[in-house]
Every structure is written in structure tokens, then in C-alpha cells.
Design a protein around this motif. Structure first.
Motif, short mmCIF file in Angstrom:
data_model
loop_
_atom_site.label_atom_id
_atom_site.label_comp_id
_atom_site.label_asym_id
_atom_site.label_seq_id
_atom_site.Cartn_x
_atom_site.Cartn_y
_atom_site.Cartn_z
N PRO A 138 0.80 -1.23 0.00
CA PRO A 138 0.00 0.00 0.00
C PRO A 138 0.83 1.28 0.00
O PRO A 138 0.35 2.32 -0.46
CB PRO A 138 -0.83 -0.12 1.27
N PHE A 139 2.06 1.22 0.48
CA PHE A 139 2.91 2.41 0.43
C PHE A 139 3.20 2.81 -1.02
O PHE A 139 3.13 3.98 -1.39
CB PHE A 139 4.23 2.18 1.17
N ILE A 140 3.54 1.81 -1.86
CA ILE A 140 3.85 2.16 -3.24
C ILE A 140 2.58 2.46 -4.03
O ILE A 140 2.62 3.25 -4.99
CB ILE A 140 4.73 1.09 -3.93
N GLU A 141 1.46 1.88 -3.63
CA GLU A 141 0.19 2.26 -4.24
C GLU A 141 -0.12 3.73 -3.94
O GLU A 141 -0.58 4.48 -4.82
CB GLU A 141 -0.93 1.35 -3.74
N SER A 142 0.15 4.14 -2.70
CA SER A 142 -0.05 5.55 -2.32
C SER A 142 0.86 6.45 -3.14
O SER A 142 0.42 7.51 -3.63
CB SER A 142 0.23 5.74 -0.83
N MET A 143 2.12 6.08 -3.28
CA MET A 143 3.06 6.89 -4.06
C MET A 143 2.55 7.08 -5.48
O MET A 143 2.56 8.20 -6.01
CB MET A 143 4.43 6.21 -4.10
N TYR A 144 2.12 5.99 -6.10
CA TYR A 144 1.69 6.07 -7.49
C TYR A 144 0.45 6.96 -7.64
O TYR A 144 0.31 7.68 -8.63
CB TYR A 144 1.38 4.67 -8.03
N CYS A 145 -0.42 6.92 -6.64
CA CYS A 145 -1.67 7.67 -6.71
C CYS A 145 -1.55 9.10 -6.17
O CYS A 145 -2.54 9.83 -6.11
CB CYS A 145 -2.78 6.94 -5.94
N GLY A 146 -0.34 9.50 -5.77
CA GLY A 146 -0.13 10.87 -5.33
C GLY A 146 -0.66 11.17 -3.95
O GLY A 146 -1.13 12.28 -3.67
N LEU A 147 -0.53 10.19 -3.04
CA LEU A 147 -1.00 10.37 -1.67
C LEU A 147 0.20 10.42 -0.74
O LEU A 147 0.98 9.46 -0.67
CB LEU A 147 -1.93 9.22 -1.28
N PRO A 148 0.41 11.50 0.00
CA PRO A 148 1.56 11.59 0.92
C PRO A 148 1.41 10.60 2.08
O PRO A 148 0.30 10.22 2.45
CB PRO A 148 1.53 13.03 1.40
N ILE A 149 2.54 10.23 2.67
CA ILE A 149 2.59 9.17 3.67
C ILE A 149 3.16 9.69 4.98
O ILE A 149 4.14 10.44 4.99
CB ILE A 149 3.47 8.00 3.16
#
Length: 365
Positions: free
Chosen positions: A271-282
Motif C-alpha cells: 500500500p505504500f507504493i500504491e499511495s506513491m503512485y496515486c499521489g497520496l503523501p505518507i
């Protein structure tokens, strides 16, 4: 000469599971390279019965050139492969420390303990072991494996480029900020700490909401989480979605305000890399493989000071410059986990496995 047959074995195959998805991608790469490859699993979800075979169908003669074995829990197939003495190309996904789940599921804890023990047994039969994170590779080295490397979990980008669900996105915009976490409801992912964190964050942003996307893998823990949310007065502010369709998952990633993790054990964390791809900060607790996966795409913290983390989240949500920097860092970082880059590394590892297997065979008396 490369192998002609290289089947894959894993504990369980299920839709949306990161290990299963990786096995399907590797199967496609192998078949495109002219190598016969089927996937075998001890448990197979009904939706995958036409794509994944039961391990009881695997015959010893089919494994003589080697088996690609995905290790992440104790399995009977690991015992069988060792008894057959076949060369193994291991993919190590890490094993959750049993202490996390023993209270909620003693049987699962026993399987995890078995998996830890098998990691040492498998070493003598493993020609090449690749891990999906540097953290996991360090565990392999500590267990005595000599031929190791890193093959990250692949992000197949196409599903994340589809249009979002407009009705779901509209509902998400009605209140917020929306904090998102994706993952099975299991104790090591510490969704309970996310609920506690939301309690503090709502003192800053009363309309904040926590969205927990993931199946109730351990029913006792899932029930406890729901009870916790109700007991602290957050029954209407914590959204338990269970498993969601692909389009809805993409909508959550693209419509949430921040991805937040309190997980204390991740072998990789897709899910971290899914967030990165979708432009969601972590914003994430820096445990296990999390720093290796997130890198500069998020803000990591090492102490669970809930009040301080709540203030940090609010900065990430509302500081436009910081938010944009994290998003751009994530988009750069995720490129190394997309299919073209990972496939190239895999093919190099396949050649290495072939060479090491042949060298080992030639040295046998």
C-alpha cells in the motif's frame, strides 16, 4: 541453458493478495521466456481455482529443474520440497513475529513459528534467495543464506490509472480530512493505534475520519477494533470497508488526504507504493521494512507520541509545499517498483539461478 520448467509454490492464493499478484506476474514473465510455469498453493480461493493448482497435484518429476518457492508462513509444501531435495529459487516475504497474533489466534501463531524454523531448514536446498525488501534480505543473511538479493513487490500500474468512482469520491469530500490505511485487520498492523491516533487528531480537526480498507482476517481482532472505536466515541468516524473492488480502492487512494501507518511489522508494504503512485503523501511509523519501502516519499517517526503525530499529520494535510514535495518524491521512487524495472531484475536473477544450479549440480559426486 536455462530451465525449461519452473513452477511456483505458495501457501495461499487469493484475489488482491500481494504475493499472489506477484506470482501471477512472474508466471507471465516465465511463460513469455518460453519456460513452462504453473502456480501451486496449499489453499486456493474459489475465484482462482481455474488459475492456481492445488499443491497435491505437484509431482516430484515436475520439480527436478527447480521450484520458485514463496516463503512467508509455515507450510507442508516446504517440508515436501526439502524431502525431494530439489533446487529452490526462494522469494522471501518475511514472517510476522508470532507474538503479535498469539492472543487472537494461537493456531496461526504456531504456523508462523513453523515458518521461522523452516527458514533455516530451507537454506540447505536454496540455490538463490531473493527478498522483497532490504530488511527481508538482512533476515536471510542473518539466517545464513549466502546467495541473496532484493526483488521488490511489483506495482502493476494499469489498475491504478482507471477512472475513480465518482459517487464514492463525492461522499469522501463531504467530510474530512480523510486518513487512509490499507491492509488486513491483523494485530501487527496496529489498526488499534490508528483509532487512538484519530481520537487525538479530531481534537484538531473535529470532522476527521479514518478509513480502514482491509478484510477481517482475524475475526476476534476485527471485533475488538470495532468495539474500541465505539468505546472511545468514534463509532461514526472509523470506516471499516472490508475488501473493496479495485475501482473503489483507487478512489480511496486518490481522494484521501494522507496515508497513515502505525504498523509495527511490514515485510514490504505494497500500500505504500500504491499511495506513491496515486499521489497520496505518507506518514508512517518507522518499523521493520517501512523505511526501506517509503524512503523520502513520506515522513517517518520512531516514537508513538499520538498527540505529536496528530499535529504532524495536520501539517502534511495543510502545508501545500511539503505535501507536493512528498508526492513528487513518491512518484520518482515508485518508478523502481513498476513492472519494467522489476522484470529486468527478475530475468537477471533467473540467469543467476540457472548458473548457480548448474554449478552446484556439476560439483556433485
Amino acid at each position: 541453458m536455462s530451465v525449461r520448467v519452473l513452477h511456483q509454490c505458495l501457501a495461499g492464493a487469493a484475489p488482491g493478495d500481494a504475493i499472489t499478484d506477484q506470482a501471477f506476474l512472474i508466471q507471465r514473465w516465465l511463460r513469455q521466456a518460453g519456460i513452462h510455469s504453473d502456480i501451486f498453493a496449499e489453499s486456493v480461493h474459489p475465484l482462482l481455482e481455474n488459475q492456481v493448482r492445488s499443491v497435491v497435484q505437484l509431482r516430484r518429476e515436475e520439480a527436478q529443474e527447480g521450484i520458485m518457492y514463496h516463503h512467508g508462513i509455515g507450510t507442508e509444501i516446504a517440508e515436501t520440497l526439502c524431502a525431494w531435495n530439489v533446487p529452490l529459487f526462494m522469494v522471501y516475504h518475511n514472517i510476522t513475529p508470532p507474538a503479535f497474533v498469539r492472543t487472537f489466534d494461537p493456531r496461526l501463531a504456531a504456523q508462523l513459528e513453523q515458518g521461522r524454523a523452516q527458514l533455516h531448514t530451507l537454506r540447505a536446498h536454496t540455490v538463490l534467495a531473493v527478498a522483497d525488501s532490504a530488511y527481508n534480505e538482512r533476515e536471510l543473511r542473518e539466517a545464513g543464506y549466502e546467495q541473496t538479493d532484493v526483488l521488490p513487490i511489483v506495482l502493476h500500474a494499469e489498475p491504478y490509472d482507471q477512472p475513480i468512482n465518482p459517487d464514492l469520491a463525492r461522499g469522501l469530500r463531504e467530510r474530512g480530512p480523510n486518513l487512509l490505511f490499507v491492509g488486513r485487520l491483523v494485530p501487527n498492523k496496529r489498526q488499534d493505534d490508528l483509532i487512538k491516533l484519530l481520537w487525538f487528531y479530531k481534537r484538531i480537526r473535529p470532522q476527521a475520519r479514518l478509513i480502514l480498507v482491509g478484510s477481517s482476517w482475524l475475526p476476534t481482532y476485527s471485533q475488538w477494533l470495532r468495539g474500541l472505536a465505539f468505546d472511545v466515541g468514534l463509532g461514526d468516524s472509523v470506516w471499516f470497508t472490508e475488501h473493496v473492488p479495485e475501482r473503489d480502492l483507487v478512489t480511496f487512494y486518490r481522494s484521501a488526504d494522507v496515508y497513515v501507518s502505525m504498523s509495527e511489522h511490514e515485510g514490504f508494504g505494497k500500500p505504500f507504493i500504491e499511495s506513491m503512485y496515486c499521489g497520496l503523501p505518507i506518514v508512517a511509523y518507522a518499523a521493520a521494512a517501512v523505511p526501506d519501502t517509503v524512503g523520502d516519499a513520506g515522513i517517518l517517526f520512531t516514537r508513538k507520541d499520538f498527540e505529536a503525530v496528530a499535529e504532524l499529520i495536520d501539517v502534511v494535510v495543510h502545508d501545500t509545499a511539503l505535501r507536493e514535495r512528498l508526492i513528487q518524491n513518491g512518484r520518482r521512487r515508485v518508478q523502481r517498483m513498476l513492472e519494467p524495472a522489476v522484470r529486468q531484475r527478475f530475468m537477471e536473477f533467473l540467469e543467476r539461478f540457472t548458473y548457480l544450479r548448474q554449478r552446484s549440480a556439476s560439483s556433485q559426486p
